[in-house]
Design a protein around this motif. Structure first.
Motif, PDB file in Angstrom:
ATOM      1  N   THR A   1       0.832  -1.204   0.000  1.00 20.82           N
ATOM      2  CA  THR A   1       0.000   0.000   0.000  1.00 20.82           C
ATOM      3  C   THR A   1       0.865   1.252   0.000  1.00 20.82           C
ATOM      4  N   ASN A   2       1.865   1.274   0.874  1.00 22.46           N
ATOM      5  CA  ASN A   2       2.769   2.429   0.936  1.00 22.46           C
ATOM      6  C   ASN A   2       3.515   2.621  -0.381  1.00 22.46           C
ATOM      7  N   SER A   3       3.873   1.503  -1.009  1.00 16.03           N
ATOM      8  CA  SER A   3       4.569   1.589  -2.293  1.00 16.03           C
ATOM      9  C   SER A   3       3.679   2.239  -3.349  1.00 16.03           C
ATOM     10  N   PHE A   4       2.416   1.820  -3.401  1.00 13.08           N
ATOM     11  CA  PHE A   4       1.475   2.419  -4.353  1.00 13.08           C
ATOM     12  C   PHE A   4       1.244   3.899  -4.039  1.00 13.08           C
ATOM     13  N   LEU A   5       1.095   4.212  -2.766  1.00 15.83           N
ATOM     14  CA  LEU A   5       0.852   5.606  -2.376  1.00 15.83           C
ATOM     15  C   LEU A   5       2.032   6.494  -2.762  1.00 15.83           C
ATOM     16  N   LEU A   6       3.238   5.997  -2.547  1.00 20.61           N
ATOM     17  CA  LEU A   6       4.431   6.770  -2.913  1.00 20.61           C
ATOM     18  C   LEU A   6       4.518   6.961  -4.429  1.00 20.61           C
ATOM     19  N   ASP A   7       4.131   5.927  -5.171  1.00 19.31           N
ATOM     20  CA  ASP A   7       4.154   6.032  -6.636  1.00 19.31           C
ATOM     21  C   ASP A   7       3.085   7.006  -7.135  1.00 19.31           C
ATOM     22  N   PHE A   8       1.902   6.948  -6.526  1.00 22.13           N
ATOM     23  CA  PHE A   8       0.860   7.918  -6.883  1.00 22.13           C
ATOM     24  C   PHE A   8       1.325   9.344  -6.567  1.00 22.13           C
ATOM     25  N   LYS A   9       1.979   9.484  -5.441  1.00 20.38           N
ATOM     26  CA  LYS A   9       2.501  10.800  -5.049  1.00 20.38           C
ATOM     27  C   LYS A   9       3.512  11.301  -6.075  1.00 20.38           C
ATOM     28  N   ARG A  10       4.405  10.416  -6.500  1.00 19.05           N
ATOM     29  CA  ARG A  10       5.414  10.791  -7.501  1.00 19.05           C
ATOM     30  C   ARG A  10       4.754  11.245  -8.803  1.00 19.05           C
ATOM     31  N   ASP A  11       3.754  10.486  -9.263  1.00 21.95           N
ATOM     32  CA  ASP A  11       3.060  10.838 -10.510  1.00 21.95           C
ATOM     33  C   ASP A  11       2.335  12.178 -10.387  1.00 21.95           C
TER      34      ASP A  11
ATOM     35  N   SER B   1       0.111  23.909 -26.503  1.00 20.49           N
ATOM     36  CA  SER B   1       0.139  23.507 -25.105  1.00 20.49           C
ATOM     37  C   SER B   1      -0.835  22.351 -24.891  1.00 20.49           C
ATOM     38  N   TYR B   2      -0.341  21.274 -24.333  1.00 25.50           N
ATOM     39  CA  TYR B   2      -1.223  20.150 -24.018  1.00 25.50           C
ATOM     40  C   TYR B   2      -0.672  19.409 -22.809  1.00 25.50           C
ATOM     41  N   PHE B   3      -1.548  18.673 -22.151  1.00 28.09           N
ATOM     42  CA  PHE B   3      -1.169  17.978 -20.919  1.00 28.09           C
ATOM     43  C   PHE B   3      -1.644  16.530 -20.968  1.00 28.09           C
ATOM     44  N   ILE B   4      -0.705  15.610 -20.746  1.00 26.86           N
ATOM     45  CA  ILE B   4      -1.020  14.184 -20.645  1.00 26.86           C
ATOM     46  C   ILE B   4      -0.511  13.706 -19.287  1.00 26.86           C
ATOM     47  N   PRO B   5      -1.394  13.286 -18.400  1.00 25.93           N
ATOM     48  CA  PRO B   5      -0.974  12.918 -17.041  1.00 25.93           C
ATOM     49  C   PRO B   5      -0.196  11.611 -16.997  1.00 25.93           C
ATOM     50  N   GLU B   6       0.547  11.448 -15.915  1.00 24.06           N
ATOM     51  CA  GLU B   6       1.247  10.188 -15.662  1.00 24.06           C
ATOM     52  C   GLU B   6       0.225   9.126 -15.243  1.00 24.06           C
ATOM     53  N   LYS B   7       0.259   7.978 -15.915  1.00 24.01           N
ATOM     54  CA  LYS B   7      -0.722   6.931 -15.613  1.00 24.01           C
ATOM     55  C   LYS B   7      -0.079   5.584 -15.286  1.00 24.01           C
ATOM     56  N   SER B   8       1.231   5.542 -15.169  1.00 21.97           N
ATOM     57  CA  SER B   8       1.915   4.263 -14.960  1.00 21.97           C
ATOM     58  C   SER B   8       1.464   3.584 -13.665  1.00 21.97           C
ATOM     59  N   THR B   9       1.381   4.354 -12.581  1.00 19.26           N
ATOM     60  CA  THR B   9       0.970   3.767 -11.297  1.00 19.26           C
ATOM     61  C   THR B   9      -0.487   3.340 -11.332  1.00 19.26           C
TER      62      THR B   9
ATOM     63  N   ARG C   1      -2.200   2.291 -13.887  1.00 16.39           N
ATOM     64  CA  ARG C   1      -2.309   1.043 -14.656  1.00 16.39           C
ATOM     65  C   ARG C   1      -1.840  -0.151 -13.825  1.00 16.39           C
ATOM     66  N   GLN C   2      -0.742   0.020 -13.103  1.00 18.41           N
ATOM     67  CA  GLN C   2      -0.241  -1.064 -12.251  1.00 18.41           C
ATOM     68  C   GLN C   2      -1.243  -1.396 -11.151  1.00 18.41           C
ATOM     69  N   PHE C   3      -1.814  -0.364 -10.571  1.00 15.20           N
ATOM     70  CA  PHE C   3      -2.771  -0.556  -9.479  1.00 15.20           C
ATOM     71  C   PHE C   3      -4.014  -1.294  -9.968  1.00 15.20           C
ATOM     72  N   GLU C   4      -4.515  -0.907 -11.134  1.00 18.51           N
ATOM     73  CA  GLU C   4      -5.718  -1.545 -11.677  1.00 18.51           C
ATOM     74  C   GLU C   4      -5.442  -2.990 -12.091  1.00 18.51           C
ATOM     75  N   SER C   5      -4.269  -3.240 -12.655  1.00 17.85           N
ATOM     76  CA  SER C   5      -3.950  -4.592 -13.119  1.00 17.85           C
ATOM     77  C   SER C   5      -3.595  -5.540 -11.975  1.00 17.85           C
ATOM     78  N   SER C   6      -3.261  -4.997 -10.811  1.00 16.35           N
ATOM     79  CA  SER C   6      -2.864  -5.836  -9.675  1.00 16.35           C
ATOM     80  C   SER C   6      -4.058  -6.476  -8.967  1.00 16.35           C
ATOM     81  N   ASN C   7      -5.263  -5.992  -9.264  1.00 22.37           N
ATOM     82  CA  ASN C   7      -6.481  -6.485  -8.596  1.00 22.37           C
ATOM     83  C   ASN C   7      -6.400  -6.338  -7.078  1.00 22.37           C
TER      84      ASN C   7
END
Length: 258
Positions: free
Chosen positions: A62-72, A126-134, A136-142
């Motif tokens: 959980t902490n790992s995911f939270l830290l990754d979300f924070k980074r994104d 000017s355009y913005f594409i958010p970071e979605k790596s975390t 995607r990992q969170f959703e695929s981890s079930n």
């Protein structure tokens, strides 16, 4: 507990000695019940250890995911802040172009350079594409249950839903308009003979007559005002997204401190 079973065993041995009246059934029953209790206690201890270890692993994940979300999210806010500042400059430059034509009878070489710089700056997309790596990992981890806070999960879902909507609608529209209209209309300005001569240094100023020619390029002015409106609307969306990202960051910080 072990001492109790040892005592029962000793009593059974004593009762089996010659001359003593045995009461084996009750003693054996006590011994059997004790053995069952020992097995149950052992199973419960094993389950407790396993659950404790699993809770520890889940907490770490959980902490790992939270830290990754924070980074994104931090990366997103940095990009958004940069885009907002760039867009604000773009809107100011468009206003400056309009003021040039409202207040100037002619443009000197220096003023023309500034005028050209303003026009070149508004060619920026000017355009913005958010970071979605975390995400995607969170959703695929079930492992959606790892984040227990419903508020945090709802905010994350809302944040990425808004970004998806903006990307599919607003961002795509801005880029299509930029490619198909504004760039083309800007080139019409560069095609004016006097403008090209001034940019080449062949004439020291842009005359009132030449300025008037620019004002007659209707497509250029339509694109200019359209660009301003799109950019202001884009900044409104960026500000909304940035605010939501910062709200989520506060929730994540609170969870990490627990």
């Amino acid at each position: 507990m072990i001492k109790l079973f040892r005592k029962i065993r000793q009593n059974l041995l004593i009762e089996n000695q010659p001359g003593r009246q045995p009461n084996k059934t009750r003693k054996y029953l006590k011994y059997a019940v004790g053995e069952v209790i020992l097995v149950v206690i052992g199973i419960l201890i094993a389950l407790w250890i396993n659950n404790t270890y699993q809770d520890y692993k889940n907490s770490q994940l959980t902490n790992s995911f939270l830290l990754d979300f924070k980074r994104d999210l931090l990366a997103d806010t940095r990009v958004l802040d940069k885009r907002i500042k760039t867009n604000e400059t773009m809107v100011k430059n468009i206003d400056s172009i309009i003021i040039f034509f409202q207040t100037k009878k002619e443009l000197t070489s220096k003023e023309l350079h500034t005028f050209a710089t303003y026009n070149l700056s508004i060619m920026y997309e000017s355009y913005f594409i958010p970071e979605k790596s975390t995400l995607r990992q969170f959703e695929s981890s079930n492992n959606n249950n790892l984040i227990s806070s419903k508020l945090l999960k709802d905010k994350l879902f809302e944040y990425h839903t808004i970004n998806d909507r903006n990307e599919k609608n607003m961002e795509t529209s801005v880029q299509l308009y930029q490619h198909n209209f504004f760039t083309r209309d800007f080139m019409k300005l560069l095609a004016i003979k006097e403008f090209k001569m001034l940019m080449s240094g062949l004439t020291p100023a842009l005359s009132q007559e030449s300025l008037k020619k620019i004002t007659l390029i209707e497509d250029y002015w339509v694109s200019l005002f359209q660009k301003k409106g799109l950019t202001e609307n884009q900044n409104k969306n960026y500000s909304e997204v940035s605010l939501k990202a910062k709200e989520i960051l506060k929730l994540i910080e609170a969870k990490l401190k627990k």
